[in-house]
Every structure is written in structure tokens, then in C-alpha cells.
Design an enzyme around this catalytic site. Structure first.
Site, PDB file in Angstrom:
ATOM      1  N   GLU A 501       0.854  -1.177   0.000  1.00 48.89           N
ATOM      2  CA  GLU A 501       0.000   0.000   0.000  1.00 48.89           C
ATOM      3  C   GLU A 501       0.899   1.238   0.000  1.00 48.89           C
ATOM      4  O   GLU A 501       1.196   1.759  -1.039  1.00 48.89           O
ATOM      5  CB  GLU A 501      -0.966  -0.025   1.191  1.00 48.89           C
ATOM      6  N   GLU A 794      -3.067  -0.075  13.010  1.00 47.43           N
ATOM      7  CA  GLU A 794      -4.223   0.266  12.195  1.00 47.43           C
ATOM      8  C   GLU A 794      -5.526  -0.008  12.955  1.00 47.43           C
ATOM      9  O   GLU A 794      -6.497   0.714  12.829  1.00 47.43           O
ATOM     10  CB  GLU A 794      -4.203  -0.560  10.900  1.00 47.43           C
TER      11      GLU A 794
HETATM   12  C1  RAM Z   1      -6.701   1.596   3.999  1.00 51.56           C
HETATM   13  C2  RAM Z   1      -5.544   2.499   4.160  1.00 51.56           C
HETATM   14  C3  RAM Z   1      -5.816   3.849   4.750  1.00 51.56           C
HETATM   15  C4  RAM Z   1      -7.251   4.237   4.688  1.00 51.56           C
HETATM   16  C5  RAM Z   1      -7.981   3.605   3.557  1.00 51.56           C
HETATM   17  C6  RAM Z   1      -9.430   3.977   3.484  1.00 51.56           C
HETATM   18  O1  RAM Z   1      -6.402   0.610   3.069  1.00 51.56           O
HETATM   19  O2  RAM Z   1      -4.549   1.846   4.894  1.00 51.56           O
HETATM   20  O3  RAM Z   1      -5.365   3.960   6.057  1.00 51.56           O
HETATM   21  O4  RAM Z   1      -7.306   5.635   4.563  1.00 51.56           O
HETATM   22  O5  RAM Z   1      -7.875   2.226   3.571  1.00 51.56           O
END
Ligand code: RAM
Length: 945
Positions: A501, A794
Site C-alpha cells: 500500500e 491500524e
Molecule cells: C486503507 C488504508 C488507509 C485508509 C484507507 C481507506 O487501506 O490503509 O489507512 O485511509 O484504507
């Protein structure tokens, strides 16, 4: 006797110090020390110190000259500002003779203090002008197409090209500058010596629109005679794999901007006799391939040392077997500019903390800290021995390296030995990983701790913040926040540094930007990225989901809560650093975004349910990763609409644009009115027409249902000032109530977590804010710390000691700064450092003291500081024996209103004397404050009952 000698000495000291007046230091140009810039009116700044308290600058004078010798009032040949009245020490635009390309400018400054006494001149500093016109670039884009040599099954990773050229330098060399850039990544060397120490140059931009270059002073690296210019290229963001395109089976997975990495360079030399010579990249260079067999940001490097061509980068190498490179055409619209940000660098070395033998020749090294970067490998072995390094953030309970959460990022480095009996040292050049653990296989001999050295990389944003308490959990949390910022501010603000990502997600960036400014000086970092944001803006005016914006997935467009980064980030840079240039430069783009909102709202100044049903996911990402019923994304979009209008109005005012100021303040009130009419019920609660969302299909977590009555709604409404001041307290009460209903736990996602604690504090619930902040139960910041985090995750439960990894292989980053946005509350509320004028020219110190009775889980001592563009502010408080002490440092040339928390009948001592300069007493937040206005100096308070 002794005493009087001492006091005479003290008097003498002060006399001498005050004789010196204000002392300017830390001279910077465009936020950097001695930079190269292509700003035609570079902005200058300095920091002041003074021996006495309450000092301010009343005037300054700047001299700019072509040489240090000319830095006198009569000889300054570029600019003598004259004595200029004012207190500003930053954002001072150079206003002298027009500056030409390559010009080296030296400068000094002095300041007059409040008594009108002129201080001494500063030490000289300098800046240098880059190439101001693209036509000055004579070098061509050259490259070697090796694409057909990529041969992996899953990853097509061709070898990295090597380029070289020998040039003859005459006697009498005086000055030499090398200008270099690449489409892709480059490392350059002159006579075998690497130029500079930046990593991942020239950075990521929308390469069709602009590419940045670096300038190196190579005067000392050249000699009369033959000299070798040599460069290695890699695929990088330009030609390599990007984001999740492979994972989502996008038709394009690599080479988003081009397939062949290209170099453009020119060496300009000046001789003592005044003659100049320029050597440029062209068809006469030589190109080949070498030991770097694979090189990709996400997937890692493979280096076969047996293929090294010894001496390729020094003069005299036989390159007769090398090919001539191919020359590639330029795009006329592509701008070539000086890299405006802080360079990405190796910012820290880490030692191995422990290592485990896993059997079968597999070892796992623990670096002790989750970080972004690489490792340096030290080995001895036989020719052809193959060492494989795999990287992971965590271990499985059975001790195996956990890599599932990297998804399609291979994140593997391979080194094949040449068999040097003296041992071999290697580190990759064009990749990085997000990790704490390294799995090593292929070693011939048992490793030692010296086998690996960790090298943390990141944009070299100067550290400005410190935050320390007597609570170990909180200290670890602060460390986690700063490490996560460092791991993700890598040329652009990324979401995460490990999986496939690592892109500049705008939502993450906007919720975190204010927090970032407390930890590191991110002024030039955002100067770069805000350009990427504007470059990424859609035709219709929407800012993208991520910037830069390659097409990683067909359906990626924009989303409420994300796209507003285009307004929020420049606004925050303006607030934190007093930067109005960013506002002016981006104004047309920002206005286009506001027009986009106006048009989308179809003149209603509101986003009703389903207003964003046409984007994917439906409604956008909303309060991403929240718990429970969803806050309607359209409600949040409406809040952001009003908020952006406010910020626009304020920025218009800051740039003297009365017309737009009026336009946007009107927009702000209209949106508020529309919100009140549509989304607020009689009791002042947020509501929505949940039926409009049907079964929620297509919406993020839509099956959970929608309601306006959520923590996130109230937290944002309070934070963004959406509701009438009269209803604020009520909104705070609803928020408190919702928390209570939820067992005192937060339910907020990316958009709700940032304003949650500030909103509680702002409505008299500081105690609840502290409760959430200090909690160790799921979901909370403390819960991550309890579960062994060294970075922000996260998800609150990305890993738990009980359940292990619940979400692996999907979305489970252990280095994701979004929830680190609590940092804003830590500095702004717990330490109480509150800016009241841009750049902290004036500020409040208004600490919220942690509640008593929490034992070891509470805070009795807190100390925070931040080096602002106006100097270092510090706020410290201690509680003991029913006494409260505070210590505040106010920088020279600033003013602070210090709010001393008192309760009835308390006595306050300021620097040992009963407080007599008290301005007024404030009763708010269920707390009483005595407020005293002070100038620069150290101010200590003791509050007793
Ligand atoms: C995830 C990303 C990010 C977020 C989006 C919507 O894959 O890691 O943190 O902003 O989604």
C-alpha cells in the site's frame, strides 16, 4: 562578603548579556539551513534569544550579498532591508535584486529589542539558487531498457541499469555543481564517491507534471584529468510496483508512469579563469547492468555480488563492452524543480536486540522497534552463498515470522556472496520495509549481533517535540506515535510502510497533520506534499483519495473525510508556521474544490443521505474502522463542508482576500443552517433518515445501520464548531452519555478518534478524556501498549495476547498513524499548549491536570515542549502533596496567557511571589483558571491551598 561578590557578578552578567541584546541564530531559508532553492523570493527566518525576560524584537535588518566579505551595510550587493519595524522573524521574503540561477547568496540579520537597542549581527548563513528555467537543462533523459529481463512468476522485476561517463577536467577548477534527477530512483557518484546522503531521490511526484532534482557541490570530488560520473538507477515509484494494484488485480500493476527508469544529469564546472564547462547526460554515456538483479520498493532487492563490475564507477574502467544508452524524449509540460521537502535519509541506526535460532539454518533477529528502513548485512562465506532476508512486523506465537499482513509485498532482500575472505557488507539502495523482525537464511556460520544493523529511513524532518510523564504507558505511547510518524513520513505521508500500500492516503494525512506538527518540523515536508495534492486534484475539483494519484484501482476516486486534506493540510501549515505562500500558491485549486462541494450540494449547502452514492465504496470511507452503528457519511461530509468553508474564510483573511473571505464565511453559515434543519432534532440530537440507506449495501459496514447519534458525530460537531455555542454543552453531554452507554469506551474510527478527546475537554469533560486516554482496555491507546506495541496500529486489536492476529492478510498494519492523532490532545490539552496566533506568535498555556486517585495509572507529572517557528515553548506540571507546580517557558518575542488551574481559596505564587499580575479569572470546563499574561522567560507557579 561572598554574597555581595556574587550579586556584583550577577549584575555584571546581566549588563553584559543585555548589552548583547537579541541574538539571532538558526538562520533558515525556505525552512532549511543553507538550502538550494528555486523560490525567486525565498523566505528567511531566524530564532532569537536574550539574556533578559520579556524581550521582543521591534525591528530587524537583513543583509544579503554575493560573498561573505560583502556582508556589510555599505557593500551588501543583493539586499539591504534597512531597519524594518516589526516583530516577525519568519516568512520574511527576500526583496532584493532579482536572483539568477546558480547564485550563491550569503546573509546575516540583526534585531532591535524592546528598548530600541540593536543586537549584534548573526553569523552568516547562505542559500543557493537552482536552475530557474527549464531551458537551462541541457542533459537528456537516458536509460537502458532491461524490461524483458524480468522473469519472476508473480513479480516481474528486471535488473537495475548502471550508467557511466568519464569527463576531463582542466587545471584550475574553482566550483562544480552537479544537478541530477531521475524518472525512477537514482544514486550518483563522482569518482566512486556517492553524492550526498539522501535516499530514494528524487522522490515521488506526478511525473507527467513535475519532477524534482537535487544539487550537489562536487567541487572537492573532482580533480584535473579524467573523472568518472556514475549512476545506478532503479524502478521506484515511476516504474516499479505500487500499492495494492496487484492485490486487487488491476490491469496495470507496475510501470504506472513508464517502464524504463531514466537519468538526467548535468555537471557544471567553473574554472579560475572564469571559463565554464558543462557535461550532460546524452547518448555518449555508457550503460550496462550489474549486480543489482532486482530492485523494487515493495518487493525488495536482489544483489549478486559475483556480478559486480569492479571499478565501474571510477576513472579508467574499460567500458568498451557497455552499450550506449537510449535517449528518451522529454514531456514539454513536465516541470523540473528543486526538491522542496526535507530529504529522505537514514535517520537512525538500530542494534539487534535479540536473535533466535529457528533450526534448519533460519534465524530471527529482533530489532526491538518497528520501523521503516533496511538492514545492513555483514557476512563471510563462500562464493555463491545466498542470504535471504525477510521482514515482518510481528512473530507468530510459535516464533515464525509473520508476513501475512504484507499481502502482495514480497519485502525480501537477497544477497549472493562473491566469497571475499575479508567478509562482505551490503545494504539495499532502492527499497525499504516496515518491520521489527528479520528472518535470515543461508548463513554459513552462526550469526552474531553484528550480522545485522538496522537503518531507519524517513524524511529528515527535524525533531521539535518532547512529551514525558511519570506514566510509563503514556511515555511508550508517545514514543509509538513519533516512530509511526517517522516510518510513514517518507517523501509523502503514507498510511503504512510495510504492506502493498504505502500510498499518500489523504484521510489519514488530514486527521494527523496537526499532531505531526508537535513532533517534527513538517513545514517543508508538507510544502512538497501539498503540491502533490494539488497535482492530484480531479477535473471536477475533488481532491483524490491519495496523492500522488496513479490509477491503482479503477474505482478509486474521492471520499468525504479524505478529499478535504486539500484544504486542511495547507491550513494547518499556515497555522503552525504562519505560511501564507502555500495558501496563495494553492488558492485557485482550493477554490475549485469548494466549487465542487457547492455544485455537489446542488445549491442546498448540504449533503443529504446518499449524496455520495455514486462513489466507491458508496458514500466514501466514512468513519473508517469505527465500532457500532455508522455515522452517516453524508452527515460527516456536511460537517467537513462547513469546516472547510471556515478554514477557507480564515485563509482568505490571512491573505487579504476580503471577497473570498465573505464568500466562504457565508458558505459556512449556510451549511450550518442546512445541517441544523436537516440533521438535528428538537432535543439538539443528530439524526438521519436511516431508511434512505436501505439495507446499507455498498456502504462501508452499511449492514450495521446508520444513526446520527454517535460519538463521532458529536465529537466532530464540537471540534468543528458546527453547532450553536448555546448547544455545545448539550452536545458534550450527549457525547458523555454515549460513552457511558458504551461502557465508557470509545467507538470512533479514523474521523472520530481525533476530535474525541479535544471535544470532551472543550465541553467540560476533561476527566472523561483522561479516562479514555489512560485506559488500557480494548479499544484504547493503552490497550495497544499493553499488547506490546512500539508503533501505532491500524486497529486497536491488530494483535492481542489472547487472540493473536484476527485480521491478517486483509488489512492489519502495525504502523499506521491515524489513531496517533490523539497527540493533538496530548500537547493541546494535557500540556495545554494552544496557539492563539499563527506560528505561536502568541499562545495560551492551559493545561488540564489529570484527575487524582488513579494511582500508578494516572499522571502526576507531565512535561512537554515544542520548538515552534517562534522558538521553544515548554509546559510542565507536577502534582504532589496536594500542591500543584507549573513551569512554563515562553520564547523570546512571544506572549503567552498562562492559565493556572485553581480551585476556591487557592494561593498562587509566581516565581516565588504572590501572583499580582493576574489578568482575570476564568471559570470554564468546570475548572477555575487564574490567567496571567507574560512575555518571554521561565515562569514558575506554585498553587497551594
Ligand atoms: C486503507 C488504508 C488507509 C485508509 C484507507 C481507506 O487501506 O490503509 O489507512 O485511509 O484504507
Amino acid at each position: 562578603m561572598k554574597k555581595s561578590v556574587l550579586s556584583i557578578m550577577l549584575v555584571l552578567d546581566t549588563l553584559m548579556a543585555s548589552a548583547k541584546g537579541l541574538v539571532p541564530a538558526y538562520l533558515r531559508c525556505e525552512y532549511k539551513e543553507s538550502p538550494v532553492t528555486d523560490a525567486r523570493h525565498p523566505r528567511l527566518s531566524w530564532e532569537l534569544s536574550a539574556a533578559e525576560n520579556n524581550q521582543v524584537q521591534t525591528a530587524y535588518q537583513i543583509l544579503v550579498a554575493s560573498s561573505v566579505e560583502n556582508l556589510t551595510e555599505t557593500n551588501a550587493d543583493l539586499w539591504n532591508s534597512g531597519k524594518t519595524a516589526g516583530r516577525s522573524t519568519a516568512q520574511i521574503e527576500y526583496a532584493g535584486k532579482p536572483l539568477t540561477s546558480r547564485k550563491v547568496c550569503y546573509w546575516i540579520v540583526r534585531s532591535w529589542d524592546k528598548n530600541g537597542i540593536a543586537g549584534q549581527w548573526s553569523r552568516p548563513s547562505q542559500w543557493e539558487m537552482g536552475l530557474l528555467d527549464k531551458s537551462e537543462w541541457k542533459g537528456q533523459w537516458i536509460g537502458l531498457d532491461l524490461d524483458r529481463l524480468g522473469k519472476g512468476k508473480v513479480y516481474h522485476l528486471p535488473p537495475a541499469p548502471y550508467l557511466r561517463k568519464e569527463v576531463t577536467i582542466r587545471n584550475g577548477l574553482k566550483k562544480a555543481r552537479l544537478y541530477v534527477t531521475a524518472l525512477g530512483l537514482y544514486e550518483f557518484s563522482v569518482n566512486g564517491k556517492r553524492t550526498g546522503d539522501a535516499f530514494l531521490t528524487p522522490g515521488w511526484t506526478d511525473y507527467d507534471k513535475r519532477v524534482y532534482y537535487q544539487t550537489y557541490d562536487v567541487t572537492a570530488d573532482l580533480k584535473a584529468g579524467n573523472n568518472a560520473l556514475a549512476s545506478q538507477l532503479s524502478y521506484g515509484w515511476y516504474a516499479g510496483y505500487l500499492g495494492y494494484s496487484l492485490l486487487v488485480k488491476n490491469p496495470v500493476v507496475r510501470g504506472f508512469y513508464g517502464k524504463v527508469p531514466l537519468l538526467k544529469a548535468q555537471l557544471e564546472v567553473e574554472y579560475a579563469d572564469g571559463k565554464t564547462e558543462t557535461f550532460v547526460t546524452d547518448q555518449t554515456w555508457k550503460a550496462s547492468q550489474g549486480a543489482l538483479l532486482e530492485s523494487d520498493l515493495l518487493n525488495g532487492e536482489t544483489y549478486d555480488a559475483r556480478l559486480e563490475q569492479a571499478g565501474w564507477n571510477v576513472a579508467g574502467f574499460d567500458d568498451s563492452r557497455w552499450k550506449n544508452p537510449q535517449v528518451f524524449p522529454d514531456k514539454t509540460e513536465r516541470k523540473m524543480q528543486v526538491y522542496p521537502g526535507p530529504p529522505v535519509k537514514i535517520t537512525q541506526m538500530l542494534k539487534v536486540v535479540s536473535r533466535k535460532d529457528r533450526g534448519n539454518g533460519t534465524y530471527i533477529f529482533d530489532m526491538g522497534q518497528n520501523y521503516a528502513g533496511i538492514v545492513r548485512l555483514r557476512v563471510r562465506g563462500r562464493v555463491g552463498d545466498t542470504i535471504r532476508l525477510r521482514f515482518g512486523e510481528k512473530l507468530h506465537p510459535d516464533g515464525r515470522l509473520m508476513t501475512e499482513n504484507l499481502r502482495m509485498a514480497r519485502a525480501t532482500d537477497t544477497y549472493i556472496l562473491k566469497g571475499d575472505p575479508a567478509g562482505e557488507i551490503w545494504e539495499p539502495k532502492f527499497t525499504f520495509h516496515g518491520f521489527q523482525y528479520v528472518e535470515v537464511t543461508g548463513l554459513r556460520n552462526a550469526p552474531t549481533d553484528e550480522t545485522l544493523t538496522g537503518l531507519a529511513i524517513g524524511s529528515d524532518t527535524p525533531k521539535v517535540g518532547a512529551f514525558e510523564t511519570d506514566n510509563a504507558m503514556v511515555n511508550q505511547l508517545y514514543s509509538n506515535i513519533d516512530w509511526t510518524q517517522r516510518a510513514n513520513y517518507v517523501d509523502i505521508p503514507t498510511d503504512c510502510p510495510q504492506r502493498d500500500e504505502r500510498i499518500g492516503w489523504t484521510g489519514d494525512a488530514q486527521v494527523y497533520v496537526k499532531s505531526a506538527t508537535f513532533n517534527r518540523d513538517v513545514a517543508s515536508f508538507f510544502t512538497k506534499w501539498v503540491v502533490d495534492l494539488n497535482d492530484g486534484q480531479y477535473e471536477n475539483g475533488a481532491y483524490p483519495l491519495y496523492a500522488p494519484r496513479p490509477n491503482l484501482r479503477k474505482t478509486d476516486t474521492f471520499s468525504p473525510g479524505w478529499m478535504e486534506a486539500g484544504i486542511i493540510c495547507p491550513y494547518q501549515i499556515y497555522r503552525s508556521y504562519g505560511d501564507t505562500r502555500m495558501i496563495r500558491d494553492g488558492w485557485a485549486d482550493m477554490v475549485r474544490f469548494m466549487n465542487f462541494l457547492d455544485e455537489r450540494s446542488k445549491g442546498t449547502y448540504l449533503f443529504k443521505e446518499n449524496s455520495f452514492a455514486d462513489i466507491d465504496p458508496k458514500g466514501g470511507f466514512g468513519d473508517w474502522l469505527s465500532f457500532g452503528k455508522k455515522t452517516p457519511p453524508d452527515l460527516l461530509a456536511s460537517f467537513y463542508y462547513a469546516y472547510c468553508a471556515d478554514l477557507m474564510a480564515e485563509m482568505a483573511a490571512a491573505t487579504g482576500n476580503a471577497k473570498d473571505q465573505q464568500r466562504f464565511s457565508e458558505t459556512g453559515s449556510k451549511v450550518r443552517e442546512a445541517i441544523r434543519a436537516h440533521y438535528v432534532d428538537q432535543q439538539g440530537r443528530f439524526k438521519c433518515d436511516d431508511k434512505a440507506y436501505g439495507n446499507g449495501a455498498g456502504y462501508v459496514d452499511g449492514a450495521l445501520g446508520f444513526t446520527g447519534h454517535t460519538q463521532t458525530a458529536y465529537a466532530n460537531a464540537i471540534y468543528m464548531d458546527i453547532i450553536d455555542p448555546a448547544d455545545r454543552v448539550k452536545a458534550g453531554a450527549y457525547l458523555a452519555e454515549l460513552l457511558k452507554e458504551n461502557d465508557g469506551k470509545l467507538g470512533t474510527g479514523f474521523l472520530g478518534a481525533k476530535p474525541l478527546l479535544p471535544a470532551l475537554s472543550a465541553t467540560g469533560h476533561s476527566d472523561l478524556a483522561y479516562k479514555l486516554f489512560l485506559s488500557k482496555e480494548f479499544p484504547s491507546w493503552g490497550f495497544e501498549v499493553e499488547n506490546g506495541s512500539t508503533t501505532i496500529w491500524e486497529r486497536w486489536d491488530s494483535f492481542t495476547k489472547e487472540d493473536g492476529f484476527k485480521y491478517n492478510a486483509a488489512m492489519n498494519s502495525f504502523s499506521h498513524y491515524a489513531f496517533g492523532a490523539v497527540c493533538e490532545w496530548m500537547f493541546g490539552n494535557a500540556a495545554g499548549i494552544v496557539m492563539t496566533k499563527p506560528g505561536f506568535e502568541t499562545f495560551d498555556i492551559r493545561p488540564e491536570i489529570a484527575p487524582d486517585g488513579m494511582g500508578n495509572n494516572g499522571i502526576n507529572h507531565l512535561k512537554a515542549s515544542v520548538r515552534t517557528i517562534n522558538g521553544t515553548i515548554a509546559s510542565e506540571w507536577n502534582k504532589f502533596d496536594g500542591k500543584l507546580t507549573m513551569k512554563v517557558i515562553v520564547p523570546v518575542n512571544t506572549q503567552a496567557r498562562i492559565h493556572v488551574p485553581v480551585s476556591g481559596g487557592a494561593k498562587v505564587l509566581l516565581n516565588g511571589e504572590t501572583l499580582s499580575r493576574e489578568l482575570f479569572s476564568l471559570a470554564d470546563n468546570n475548572k477555575n483558571y487564574k490567567v496571567v499574561e507574560v512575555g518571554s522567560g521561565v515562569h514558575e507557579f506554585i498553587v497551594t491551598h
